[in-house]
Design an enzyme around this catalytic site. Structure first.
Site, PDB file in Angstrom:
ATOM      1  N   HIS A 143       0.829  -1.212   0.000  1.00 15.87           N
ATOM      2  CA  HIS A 143       0.000   0.000   0.000  1.00 15.87           C
ATOM      3  C   HIS A 143       0.864   1.262   0.000  1.00 15.87           C
ATOM      4  CE1 HIS A 143      -0.257  -0.614   4.666  1.00 15.87           C
ATOM      5  NE2 HIS A 143       0.752   0.191   4.375  1.00 15.87           N
ATOM      6  N   HIS A 161      -1.870   4.959   9.508  1.00 11.14           N
ATOM      7  CA  HIS A 161      -0.545   5.570   9.684  1.00 11.14           C
ATOM      8  C   HIS A 161      -0.699   6.882  10.439  1.00 11.14           C
ATOM      9  CE1 HIS A 161      -0.341   2.836   6.239  1.00 11.14           C
ATOM     10  NE2 HIS A 161       0.950   2.709   6.482  1.00 11.14           N
ATOM     11  N   GLU A 201       4.654  -4.929   8.736  1.00  8.42           N
ATOM     12  CA  GLU A 201       3.306  -4.853   8.139  1.00  8.42           C
ATOM     13  C   GLU A 201       2.871  -6.196   7.542  1.00  8.42           C
ATOM     14  OE1 GLU A 201       3.053  -0.140   6.812  1.00  8.42           O
ATOM     15  OE2 GLU A 201       3.299  -1.653   5.265  1.00  8.42           O
ATOM     16  N   HIS A 214      10.680  -3.128   3.728  1.00  7.58           N
ATOM     17  CA  HIS A 214      11.011  -1.711   3.601  1.00  7.58           C
ATOM     18  C   HIS A 214      11.354  -1.116   4.963  1.00  7.58           C
ATOM     19  CE1 HIS A 214       6.679  -1.565   4.542  1.00  7.58           C
ATOM     20  NE2 HIS A 214       6.673  -0.248   4.624  1.00  7.58           N
TER      21      HIS A 214
HETATM   22 FE   LIG Z   1       2.202   1.240   5.575  1.00 12.16          FE
END
Ligand SMILES: [Fe+2]
Length: 319
Positions: free
Chosen positions: A12, A59, A241, A194
């Site tokens: 996402h 977030h 995530e 990431h």
């Molecule tokens: Fe994210």
């Protein structure tokens, strides 16, 4: 009876949303990313789900650091796009499915997963970017209602992969006890490897990502044993995530048909991964009946006991 027909995982990445909003999808850098979702859009158009359950993380848009629920279920009638600093994204308001969401809340909580019920919530790129990748960019409305389920993966401690996987199973029991015939597709979003800050910013570990995708398809239980530290070490600080994908996977059959996979690096500073897993169409009826007593009995007896207990409390209160 409602039924989960498939699970879809998707990154996402917020920059994907920005590329859409700024009309950059045909630029070579982004075309490489978006073309990987052409078949997925086609699959969605053919599957025509009645409802999507979208597992994602907020977030710090809907929930500030003052209040961070581990699992938050969106039960509202609609979820407007959040302002993440540049104004709300120009995407349609996400319409919910309050009746199914309320049923899921009751079923899952009585199944001993203590969800936070959210009756007002804005949704950020964590949810709207996968919607774009799988449904395109509709002007006025998304093609089906969406039930958002936000998971805390932004502040330690996030839930374990095993807890997420078991929540997926509870979600499936909830969906399959809803009386209306609905085709449900469940999204698991986020990831893949990431890290957005610190000395390892920009970390991408394709080997680990691809192994995760292989196991997600064939041996998800192996993934449920991955500790948080391994996610941090191998997939970067934000790679955690990926536990959200295990909620999606837990809601599917043990054996699934992998109908599509896409992986590319980089998109912004992350790896982009995407997979479509279908519950076997032909055998699903047989397997469901055969597995009913094994998989569902413990959860159902707990729910039944909890409902009786609630009834007793309610009865006492009215005497
Ligand atoms: Fe994210």
């Amino acid at each position: 009876m409602a039924k989960i027909i498939a699970g879809i995982s998707s990154s996402h990445v917020p920059a994907i949303g920005a590329a859409i909003d700024n009309k950059q999808t045909e630029e070579p850098y982004w075309k490489r990313v978006f073309s990987g979702f052409d078949k997925s859009k086609q699959w969605m158009a053919e599957a025509k789900p009645d409802v999507v359950i979208a597992i994602y993380n907020d977030h710090a848009s809907a929930f500030s650091v003052e209040l961070i629920p581990t699992f938050a279920l969106g039960c509202a009638a609609e979820f407007p796009p959040a302002d993440e600093g540049w104004g709300p994204r120009p995407v349609p308001v996400v319409k919910g499915h309050p009746a199914l969401a309320a049923h899921i809340a009751q079923s899952v909580i009585l199944d001993e997963f203590d969800l936070t019920i959210v009756n007002k919530m804005e949704v950020d790129h964590g949810l709207t970017v996968p919607m774009n990748l799988l449904f395109g960019q509709p002007k006025d409305a998304w093609p089906c209602p969406v039930i958002p389920l936000a998971v805390n993966v932004v502040m330690y401690p996030p839930p374990t992969g095993h807890r997420c996987y078991m929540l997926g199973k509870a979600l499936r029991r909830a969906v399959e006890s809803y009386p209306e015939d609905l085709k449900v597709v469940i999204f698991g979003t986020g990831g893949l490897s990431h890290q957005i800050s610190g000395p390892r910013a920009g970390l991408i570990n394709s080997k680990w990502d691809k192994s995760f995708l292989d196991n997600l398809s064939k041996d998800p239980k192996k993934l449920t044993r991955i500790p948080h530290l391994e996610y941090m070490r191998e997939a970067g600080a934000e790679g955690i995530e990926m536990v959200m994908w295990l909620i999606m996977r837990g809601a599917l059959d043990d054996k699934v048909d992998e109908v599509y996979r896409f992986y590319t690096v980089p998109a912004s500073n992350t790896a982009v991964g995407h997979i479509i897993l279908e519950n076997a169409r032909k055998a699903s009826g047989t397997r469901k009946v055969a597995g009913k007593s094994k998989r569902g009995s413990a959860g159902k007896s707990r729910q039944a006991a909890a409902r009786k207990s609630i009834h007793r409390i309610a009865s006492k209160g009215t005497r």
